[in-house]
Design an enzyme around this catalytic site. Structure first.
Site, short mmCIF file in Angstrom:
data_model
loop_
_atom_site.label_atom_id
_atom_site.label_comp_id
_atom_site.label_asym_id
_atom_site.label_seq_id
_atom_site.Cartn_x
_atom_site.Cartn_y
_atom_site.Cartn_z
N CYS A 1 0.82 -1.22 0.00
CA CYS A 1 0.00 0.00 0.00
C CYS A 1 0.85 1.26 0.00
O CYS A 1 0.37 2.34 -0.33
CB CYS A 1 -0.93 -0.01 1.20
SG CYS A 1 -2.03 -1.42 1.14
N HIS B 1 -4.02 6.88 2.25
CA HIS B 1 -4.26 5.55 1.70
C HIS B 1 -5.68 5.13 2.05
O HIS B 1 -6.14 5.33 3.17
CB HIS B 1 -3.24 4.56 2.27
CG HIS B 1 -3.52 3.15 1.88
ND1 HIS B 1 -3.74 2.78 0.57
CD2 HIS B 1 -3.64 2.01 2.62
CE1 HIS B 1 -3.97 1.48 0.52
NE2 HIS B 1 -3.92 0.99 1.74
N ASN C 1 -9.99 -0.63 -1.67
CA ASN C 1 -8.55 -0.49 -1.47
C ASN C 1 -7.82 -1.03 -2.71
O ASN C 1 -7.77 -2.24 -2.92
CB ASN C 1 -8.15 -1.28 -0.22
CG ASN C 1 -6.66 -1.16 0.09
OD1 ASN C 1 -5.89 -0.64 -0.70
ND2 ASN C 1 -6.27 -1.68 1.24
O1 UT7 Z 1 -4.22 -1.68 2.88
C1 UT7 Z 1 -3.51 -2.71 3.48
C2 UT7 Z 1 -3.64 -2.65 4.92
N1 UT7 Z 1 -4.91 -3.23 5.30
C3 UT7 Z 1 -5.67 -2.59 6.14
O2 UT7 Z 1 -5.38 -1.49 6.54
C4 UT7 Z 1 -6.89 -3.33 6.64
C5 UT7 Z 1 -7.04 -3.12 8.10
N2 UT7 Z 1 -8.14 -3.91 8.68
C6 UT7 Z 1 -9.44 -3.60 8.48
O3 UT7 Z 1 -9.77 -2.70 7.73
C7 UT7 Z 1 -10.45 -4.36 9.30
O4 UT7 Z 1 -9.80 -5.12 10.27
C8 UT7 Z 1 -11.36 -5.30 8.45
C9 UT7 Z 1 -12.27 -4.47 7.58
C10 UT7 Z 1 -10.53 -6.24 7.63
C11 UT7 Z 1 -12.25 -6.12 9.39
O5 UT7 Z 1 -13.02 -5.26 10.23
P1 UT7 Z 1 -12.97 -5.42 11.81
O6 UT7 Z 1 -13.90 -4.41 12.34
O7 UT7 Z 1 -11.56 -5.37 12.27
O8 UT7 Z 1 -13.57 -6.85 11.99
P2 UT7 Z 1 -12.96 -8.07 12.82
O9 UT7 Z 1 -11.96 -8.78 11.99
O10 UT7 Z 1 -12.58 -7.62 14.19
O11 UT7 Z 1 -14.23 -8.99 12.96
C12 UT7 Z 1 -15.38 -8.58 13.74
C13 UT7 Z 1 -16.50 -9.55 13.46
C14 UT7 Z 1 -16.08 -11.00 13.54
O12 UT7 Z 1 -17.17 -11.74 14.03
P3 UT7 Z 1 -17.24 -12.19 15.58
O13 UT7 Z 1 -16.01 -13.00 15.82
O14 UT7 Z 1 -17.25 -10.90 16.34
O15 UT7 Z 1 -18.51 -12.96 15.64
C15 UT7 Z 1 -15.84 -11.37 12.12
O16 UT7 Z 1 -15.99 -12.74 11.87
O17 UT7 Z 1 -16.97 -9.35 12.13
C16 UT7 Z 1 -16.91 -10.59 11.41
N3 UT7 Z 1 -16.62 -10.31 10.02
C17 UT7 Z 1 -17.57 -10.04 9.11
N4 UT7 Z 1 -18.91 -9.99 9.21
C18 UT7 Z 1 -19.60 -9.70 8.11
C19 UT7 Z 1 -15.40 -10.22 9.41
N5 UT7 Z 1 -15.57 -9.93 8.12
C20 UT7 Z 1 -16.89 -9.81 7.91
C21 UT7 Z 1 -17.67 -9.52 6.78
N6 UT7 Z 1 -19.01 -9.47 6.92
N7 UT7 Z 1 -17.14 -9.28 5.58
#
Ligand code: UT7
Length: 329
Positions: free
Chosen positions: A116, A256, A286
Protein backbone atom coordinates in the site's frame (compact mmCIF):
# COMPACT_ATOMS: atom_id res chain seq x y z
CA UNK A 1 22.19 28.12 -7.18
CA UNK A 2 18.40 27.77 -7.29
CA UNK A 3 17.14 24.62 -5.60
CA UNK A 4 15.40 22.17 -7.94
CA UNK A 5 12.40 20.33 -6.55
CA UNK A 6 10.34 17.55 -8.15
CA UNK A 7 6.82 18.76 -8.89
CA UNK A 8 3.79 16.83 -10.04
CA UNK A 9 2.77 18.44 -13.35
CA UNK A 10 0.08 16.00 -14.55
CA UNK A 11 -2.09 13.16 -13.24
CA UNK A 12 -3.71 10.24 -15.04
CA UNK A 13 -5.89 7.46 -13.77
CA UNK A 14 -7.75 4.34 -14.76
CA UNK A 15 -10.31 2.12 -13.10
CA UNK A 16 -11.89 -0.85 -14.88
CA UNK A 17 -15.56 -0.61 -15.93
CA UNK A 18 -16.77 -3.68 -14.04
CA UNK A 19 -18.33 -2.70 -10.70
CA UNK A 20 -18.49 -5.22 -7.84
CA UNK A 21 -21.02 -3.85 -5.36
CA UNK A 22 -21.53 -4.76 -1.71
CA UNK A 23 -24.93 -6.21 -2.63
CA UNK A 24 -23.25 -8.51 -5.14
CA UNK A 25 -20.76 -9.62 -2.45
CA UNK A 26 -23.71 -10.59 -0.23
CA UNK A 27 -24.39 -13.38 -2.78
CA UNK A 28 -20.77 -14.57 -2.69
CA UNK A 29 -19.84 -14.65 1.03
CA UNK A 30 -21.72 -14.45 4.37
CA UNK A 31 -21.77 -10.68 4.76
CA UNK A 32 -24.13 -7.74 4.44
CA UNK A 33 -23.81 -4.53 2.46
CA UNK A 34 -24.43 -2.65 5.70
CA UNK A 35 -21.60 -4.41 7.55
CA UNK A 36 -19.11 -3.67 4.79
CA UNK A 37 -20.07 -0.02 4.52
CA UNK A 38 -20.15 0.66 8.24
CA UNK A 39 -16.86 -1.20 9.01
CA UNK A 40 -14.87 0.04 5.99
CA UNK A 41 -16.67 2.88 4.16
CA UNK A 42 -16.67 0.85 0.93
CA UNK A 43 -19.78 0.64 -1.26
CA UNK A 44 -18.28 -0.82 -4.43
CA UNK A 45 -14.97 -1.63 -6.09
CA UNK A 46 -13.77 -2.09 -9.69
CA UNK A 47 -12.51 -5.40 -11.10
CA UNK A 48 -10.36 -5.84 -14.20
CA UNK A 49 -12.02 -8.49 -16.38
CA UNK A 50 -10.70 -9.92 -19.60
CA UNK A 51 -8.32 -12.63 -20.73
CA UNK A 52 -4.68 -11.59 -20.79
CA UNK A 53 -5.17 -8.25 -19.04
CA UNK A 54 -2.96 -7.38 -16.10
CA UNK A 55 -1.58 -4.53 -14.02
CA UNK A 56 0.50 -3.16 -16.93
CA UNK A 57 -2.66 -2.59 -19.00
CA UNK A 58 -4.13 -0.34 -16.30
CA UNK A 59 -0.78 1.50 -15.99
CA UNK A 60 -0.80 2.12 -19.74
CA UNK A 61 -4.29 3.67 -19.66
CA UNK A 62 -3.33 5.97 -16.77
CA UNK A 63 -0.08 7.01 -18.48
CA UNK A 64 -1.77 7.64 -21.84
CA UNK A 65 -4.22 10.01 -20.17
CA UNK A 66 -1.39 11.79 -18.36
CA UNK A 67 0.67 12.26 -21.54
CA UNK A 68 -2.36 13.63 -23.39
CA UNK A 69 -3.14 16.10 -20.62
CA UNK A 70 0.46 17.35 -20.54
CA UNK A 71 0.72 17.44 -24.35
CA UNK A 72 3.83 15.28 -24.55
CA UNK A 73 4.59 11.83 -25.96
CA UNK A 74 6.01 8.67 -24.43
CA UNK A 75 9.30 9.45 -26.18
CA UNK A 76 9.76 12.45 -23.85
CA UNK A 77 9.86 10.22 -20.76
CA UNK A 78 13.19 9.37 -19.07
CA UNK A 79 12.04 6.92 -16.40
CA UNK A 80 8.89 5.02 -15.37
CA UNK A 81 8.65 3.63 -11.83
CA UNK A 82 5.73 1.33 -11.00
CA UNK A 83 4.63 0.68 -7.43
CA UNK A 84 2.82 -2.68 -7.39
CA UNK A 85 2.56 -6.03 -5.60
CA UNK A 86 0.58 -7.60 -8.43
CA UNK A 87 3.11 -7.45 -11.27
CA UNK A 88 2.15 -8.95 -14.64
CA UNK A 89 4.92 -11.52 -14.15
CA UNK A 90 7.39 -12.37 -11.38
CA UNK A 91 9.96 -11.06 -13.84
CA UNK A 92 10.64 -8.97 -15.83
CA UNK A 93 9.30 -5.95 -14.00
CA UNK A 94 5.92 -4.43 -14.84
CA UNK A 95 7.70 -1.16 -15.60
CA UNK A 96 9.65 -2.95 -18.29
CA UNK A 97 6.41 -4.12 -19.90
CA UNK A 98 4.77 -0.70 -19.48
CA UNK A 99 7.69 1.07 -21.23
CA UNK A 100 7.19 -1.30 -24.15
CA UNK A 101 3.40 -1.00 -24.30
CA UNK A 102 3.33 2.84 -24.16
CA UNK A 103 6.29 3.15 -26.53
CA UNK A 104 8.59 4.87 -24.03
CA UNK A 105 11.67 3.71 -25.90
CA UNK A 106 13.92 6.42 -24.40
CA UNK A 107 12.99 5.43 -20.84
CA UNK A 108 14.08 2.77 -18.42
CA UNK A 109 12.26 1.70 -15.30
CA UNK A 110 11.79 -0.55 -12.31
CA UNK A 111 9.12 -1.69 -9.87
CA UNK A 112 8.78 -0.85 -6.20
CA UNK A 113 7.13 -3.59 -4.10
CA UNK A 114 5.98 -1.82 -0.98
CA UNK A 115 2.30 -2.85 -1.04
CA UNK A 116 0.00 0.00 0.00
CA UNK A 117 3.02 2.31 0.35
CA UNK A 118 4.25 1.42 -3.15
CA UNK A 119 3.29 4.73 -4.72
CA UNK A 120 4.67 6.76 -1.80
CA UNK A 121 8.03 4.95 -1.89
CA UNK A 122 8.15 5.15 -5.72
CA UNK A 123 7.34 8.87 -5.65
CA UNK A 124 10.18 9.54 -3.22
CA UNK A 125 12.54 7.49 -5.42
CA UNK A 126 11.45 9.24 -8.63
CA UNK A 127 11.86 12.67 -7.06
CA UNK A 128 15.57 12.02 -6.47
CA UNK A 129 16.26 11.76 -10.21
CA UNK A 130 14.64 15.16 -10.76
CA UNK A 131 16.26 16.85 -7.75
CA UNK A 132 19.75 15.77 -8.80
CA UNK A 133 19.17 17.13 -12.30
CA UNK A 134 19.67 13.71 -13.87
CA UNK A 135 16.21 13.60 -15.52
CA UNK A 136 13.52 16.04 -16.66
CA UNK A 137 10.46 13.78 -16.93
CA UNK A 138 9.77 10.88 -14.59
CA UNK A 139 6.46 9.00 -14.42
CA UNK A 140 5.49 7.36 -11.15
CA UNK A 141 2.62 4.85 -11.22
CA UNK A 142 0.74 3.12 -8.42
CA UNK A 143 -1.24 0.15 -9.72
CA UNK A 144 -2.63 -3.14 -8.53
CA UNK A 145 -4.89 -5.82 -9.90
CA UNK A 146 -5.77 -7.05 -6.42
CA UNK A 147 -8.51 -9.31 -7.83
CA UNK A 148 -5.69 -11.55 -9.12
CA UNK A 149 -4.64 -12.47 -5.54
CA UNK A 150 -7.96 -12.32 -3.70
CA UNK A 151 -9.93 -15.36 -2.56
CA UNK A 152 -13.54 -14.48 -3.33
CA UNK A 153 -14.73 -16.98 -0.73
CA UNK A 154 -12.87 -15.19 2.10
CA UNK A 155 -15.13 -12.47 3.48
CA UNK A 156 -12.40 -10.83 5.52
CA UNK A 157 -10.40 -9.80 2.43
CA UNK A 158 -12.63 -9.92 -0.66
CA UNK A 159 -14.78 -7.07 0.59
CA UNK A 160 -11.89 -4.64 0.85
CA UNK A 161 -9.81 -4.78 -2.30
CA UNK A 162 -10.29 -3.51 -5.86
CA UNK A 163 -8.31 -2.88 -9.04
CA UNK A 164 -7.01 0.43 -10.40
CA UNK A 165 -4.05 2.54 -11.45
CA UNK A 166 -2.95 6.14 -11.11
CA UNK A 167 0.08 7.93 -12.53
CA UNK A 168 1.83 11.26 -12.00
CA UNK A 169 4.45 13.09 -14.01
CA UNK A 170 7.38 14.62 -12.11
CA UNK A 171 9.24 17.59 -13.59
CA UNK A 172 11.82 20.04 -12.20
CA UNK A 173 10.52 23.13 -10.41
CA UNK A 174 12.46 26.18 -9.23
CA UNK A 175 9.57 28.03 -7.52
CA UNK A 176 9.76 25.92 -4.35
CA UNK A 177 6.77 23.79 -5.41
CA UNK A 178 6.61 19.99 -5.49
CA UNK A 179 7.93 17.43 -3.04
CA UNK A 180 9.31 19.14 0.04
CA UNK A 181 9.83 16.32 2.54
CA UNK A 182 9.19 12.64 3.18
CA UNK A 183 9.26 10.26 6.15
CA UNK A 184 9.33 6.59 5.19
CA UNK A 185 9.42 3.47 7.36
CA UNK A 186 9.53 -0.31 7.14
CA UNK A 187 9.13 -2.91 9.87
CA UNK A 188 9.59 -6.41 8.51
CA UNK A 189 8.38 -7.92 11.78
CA UNK A 190 4.88 -6.88 10.65
CA UNK A 191 5.00 -9.19 7.62
CA UNK A 192 3.31 -12.01 9.52
CA UNK A 193 0.01 -10.10 9.57
CA UNK A 194 -0.35 -9.40 5.85
CA UNK A 195 1.34 -11.35 3.07
CA UNK A 196 1.04 -13.93 0.33
CA UNK A 197 2.28 -17.25 1.69
CA UNK A 198 3.47 -18.98 -1.48
CA UNK A 199 4.82 -18.20 -4.91
CA UNK A 200 8.09 -16.67 -3.79
CA UNK A 201 11.52 -18.26 -3.42
CA UNK A 202 10.82 -19.61 0.07
CA UNK A 203 7.73 -21.53 -1.05
CA UNK A 204 7.55 -21.88 -4.81
CA UNK A 205 4.18 -22.82 -6.31
CA UNK A 206 3.12 -26.46 -6.08
CA UNK A 207 -0.20 -28.27 -6.31
CA UNK A 208 -0.22 -28.28 -2.50
CA UNK A 209 0.22 -24.49 -2.23
CA UNK A 210 -2.61 -23.95 -4.70
CA UNK A 211 -4.88 -26.39 -2.87
CA UNK A 212 -4.10 -24.62 0.42
CA UNK A 213 -5.02 -21.26 -1.18
CA UNK A 214 -1.59 -19.88 -0.36
CA UNK A 215 -1.43 -17.66 -3.44
CA UNK A 216 -4.08 -15.33 -2.07
CA UNK A 217 -3.78 -12.39 0.31
CA UNK A 218 -3.47 -13.54 3.91
CA UNK A 219 -4.47 -10.83 6.38
CA UNK A 220 -5.04 -10.62 10.12
CA UNK A 221 -7.32 -7.63 9.77
CA UNK A 222 -7.47 -6.44 13.35
CA UNK A 223 -3.68 -6.53 13.88
CA UNK A 224 -3.14 -4.56 10.67
CA UNK A 225 -5.93 -2.16 11.57
CA UNK A 226 -4.40 -1.36 14.98
CA UNK A 227 -0.90 -0.84 13.54
CA UNK A 228 -2.29 1.26 10.67
CA UNK A 229 -4.25 3.60 12.95
CA UNK A 230 -1.13 4.30 15.02
CA UNK A 231 1.36 4.33 12.13
CA UNK A 232 -0.51 6.53 9.68
CA UNK A 233 -1.66 9.04 12.30
CA UNK A 234 1.83 9.29 13.87
CA UNK A 235 3.75 9.77 10.65
CA UNK A 236 1.26 12.33 9.33
CA UNK A 237 1.42 14.38 12.53
CA UNK A 238 5.22 14.07 12.56
CA UNK A 239 5.75 15.41 9.04
CA UNK A 240 3.53 18.40 9.87
CA UNK A 241 5.52 19.07 13.03
CA UNK A 242 8.87 18.65 11.25
CA UNK A 243 7.86 21.23 8.64
CA UNK A 244 6.19 23.64 11.06
CA UNK A 245 2.73 23.09 9.55
CA UNK A 246 -0.45 23.72 11.54
CA UNK A 247 -3.78 22.15 10.55
CA UNK A 248 -4.72 25.50 8.95
CA UNK A 249 -1.64 25.29 6.71
CA UNK A 250 -2.62 21.91 5.30
CA UNK A 251 -5.04 22.13 2.36
CA UNK A 252 -5.46 18.39 1.77
CA UNK A 253 -4.75 15.04 3.35
CA UNK A 254 -4.26 12.38 0.66
CA UNK A 255 -4.61 9.18 2.70
CA UNK A 256 -4.26 5.55 1.70
CA UNK A 257 -7.79 4.22 1.24
CA UNK A 258 -7.78 0.98 3.27
CA UNK A 259 -10.54 1.68 5.75
CA UNK A 260 -12.51 4.88 6.37
CA UNK A 261 -11.98 4.44 10.12
CA UNK A 262 -8.17 4.52 9.67
CA UNK A 263 -8.51 7.68 7.56
CA UNK A 264 -10.73 9.31 10.20
CA UNK A 265 -8.23 8.52 12.98
CA UNK A 266 -5.43 10.07 10.91
CA UNK A 267 -7.27 13.26 10.01
CA UNK A 268 -8.44 13.63 13.63
CA UNK A 269 -4.85 13.37 14.87
CA UNK A 270 -3.84 16.05 12.33
CA UNK A 271 -6.72 18.29 13.42
CA UNK A 272 -8.10 18.45 9.88
CA UNK A 273 -11.70 19.19 8.98
CA UNK A 274 -13.39 16.39 6.96
CA UNK A 275 -13.64 18.58 3.83
CA UNK A 276 -9.83 18.62 3.62
CA UNK A 277 -9.60 14.84 3.36
CA UNK A 278 -9.60 13.10 -0.01
CA UNK A 279 -11.92 10.09 0.05
CA UNK A 280 -12.82 7.75 -2.79
CA UNK A 281 -12.81 4.44 -0.90
CA UNK A 282 -16.59 4.23 -1.36
CA UNK A 283 -16.13 3.88 -5.14
CA UNK A 284 -12.93 1.88 -5.55
CA UNK A 285 -12.22 0.10 -2.23
CA UNK A 286 -8.55 -0.49 -1.47
CA UNK A 287 -6.55 -0.55 -4.73
CA UNK A 288 -3.28 -0.93 -2.74
CA UNK A 289 -0.60 1.11 -4.60
CA UNK A 290 -3.33 2.76 -6.66
CA UNK A 291 -5.09 4.64 -3.88
CA UNK A 292 -2.99 7.83 -3.61
CA UNK A 293 -2.69 8.68 -7.32
CA UNK A 294 -6.37 7.82 -7.82
CA UNK A 295 -7.24 10.33 -5.08
CA UNK A 296 -5.15 12.99 -6.86
CA UNK A 297 -6.87 12.03 -10.12
CA UNK A 298 -10.36 12.40 -8.62
CA UNK A 299 -9.62 15.67 -6.80
CA UNK A 300 -7.29 17.28 -9.38
CA UNK A 301 -9.79 19.99 -10.35
CA UNK A 302 -10.15 21.13 -6.73
CA UNK A 303 -6.40 21.59 -6.20
CA UNK A 304 -4.78 25.02 -6.37
CA UNK A 305 -1.19 26.04 -7.04
CA UNK A 306 0.67 26.29 -3.73
CA UNK A 307 -1.72 24.01 -1.79
CA UNK A 308 0.04 22.05 0.95
CA UNK A 309 -0.72 18.34 0.60
CA UNK A 310 0.17 15.54 3.01
CA UNK A 311 0.22 12.08 1.40
CA UNK A 312 0.09 9.28 3.93
CA UNK A 313 0.04 5.47 3.82
CA UNK A 314 0.27 2.28 5.84
CA UNK A 315 0.41 -1.25 4.45
CA UNK A 316 1.89 -4.72 4.25
CA UNK A 317 5.50 -5.08 5.27
CA UNK A 318 4.81 -3.21 7.41
CA UNK A 319 5.54 -0.17 5.23
CA UNK A 320 4.35 3.33 6.04
CA UNK A 321 5.17 6.98 5.59
CA UNK A 322 4.15 10.46 4.57
CA UNK A 323 5.12 13.01 1.94
CA UNK A 324 4.69 16.77 2.22
CA UNK A 325 4.30 18.44 -1.16
CA UNK A 326 3.20 21.77 -2.58
CA UNK A 327 0.83 21.47 -5.53
CA UNK A 328 2.40 23.04 -8.61
CA UNK A 329 -0.55 23.88 -10.93
O1 UT7 B 1 -4.22 -1.68 2.88
C1 UT7 B 1 -3.51 -2.71 3.48
C2 UT7 B 1 -3.64 -2.65 4.92
N1 UT7 B 1 -4.91 -3.23 5.30
C3 UT7 B 1 -5.67 -2.59 6.14
O2 UT7 B 1 -5.38 -1.49 6.54
C4 UT7 B 1 -6.89 -3.33 6.64
C5 UT7 B 1 -7.04 -3.12 8.10
N2 UT7 B 1 -8.14 -3.91 8.68
C6 UT7 B 1 -9.44 -3.60 8.48
O3 UT7 B 1 -9.77 -2.70 7.73
C7 UT7 B 1 -10.45 -4.36 9.30
O4 UT7 B 1 -9.80 -5.12 10.27
C8 UT7 B 1 -11.36 -5.30 8.45
C9 UT7 B 1 -12.27 -4.47 7.58
C10 UT7 B 1 -10.53 -6.24 7.63
C11 UT7 B 1 -12.25 -6.12 9.39
O5 UT7 B 1 -13.02 -5.26 10.23
P1 UT7 B 1 -12.97 -5.42 11.81
O6 UT7 B 1 -13.90 -4.41 12.34
O7 UT7 B 1 -11.56 -5.37 12.27
O8 UT7 B 1 -13.57 -6.85 11.99
P2 UT7 B 1 -12.96 -8.07 12.82
O9 UT7 B 1 -11.96 -8.78 11.99
O10 UT7 B 1 -12.58 -7.62 14.19
O11 UT7 B 1 -14.23 -8.99 12.96
C12 UT7 B 1 -15.38 -8.58 13.74
C13 UT7 B 1 -16.50 -9.55 13.46
C14 UT7 B 1 -16.08 -11.00 13.54
O12 UT7 B 1 -17.17 -11.74 14.03
P3 UT7 B 1 -17.24 -12.19 15.58
O13 UT7 B 1 -16.01 -13.00 15.82
O14 UT7 B 1 -17.25 -10.90 16.34
O15 UT7 B 1 -18.51 -12.96 15.64
C15 UT7 B 1 -15.84 -11.37 12.12
O16 UT7 B 1 -15.99 -12.74 11.87
O17 UT7 B 1 -16.97 -9.35 12.13
C16 UT7 B 1 -16.91 -10.59 11.41
N3 UT7 B 1 -16.62 -10.31 10.02
C17 UT7 B 1 -17.57 -10.04 9.11
N4 UT7 B 1 -18.91 -9.99 9.21
C18 UT7 B 1 -19.60 -9.70 8.11
C19 UT7 B 1 -15.40 -10.22 9.41
N5 UT7 B 1 -15.57 -9.93 8.12
C20 UT7 B 1 -16.89 -9.81 7.91
C21 UT7 B 1 -17.67 -9.52 6.78
N6 UT7 B 1 -19.01 -9.47 6.92
N7 UT7 B 1 -17.14 -9.28 5.58
Amino acid sequence: MTKVTAAITAVGGYVPDFVLSNTELEKMVPTTAGWIESRTGIKERRILKGEGLGTSDMCVKAIEELLKKRGITALDIDLIIVGTVTPDLVFPSTSNIVCDKVGATNAWGYDVAAACSGFLFALTSGAQFIETGKYKKVIVVGADKMSSIIDYSDRSTCIIFGDGAGAVLLEPNTEGLGIIDSLLHVDGAGRQYLHQKAGGSVKPPTHATVDAKEHYVYQEGQAVFKAAVVGMAEVSAKIMEKNGLSSEDVAWLVPHQANKRIIDATSHRMGLAPEKVMINIQKYGNTTAGTLPLCLWDYEKQLKKGDNLILSTFGAGFTWGAIYLKWAY
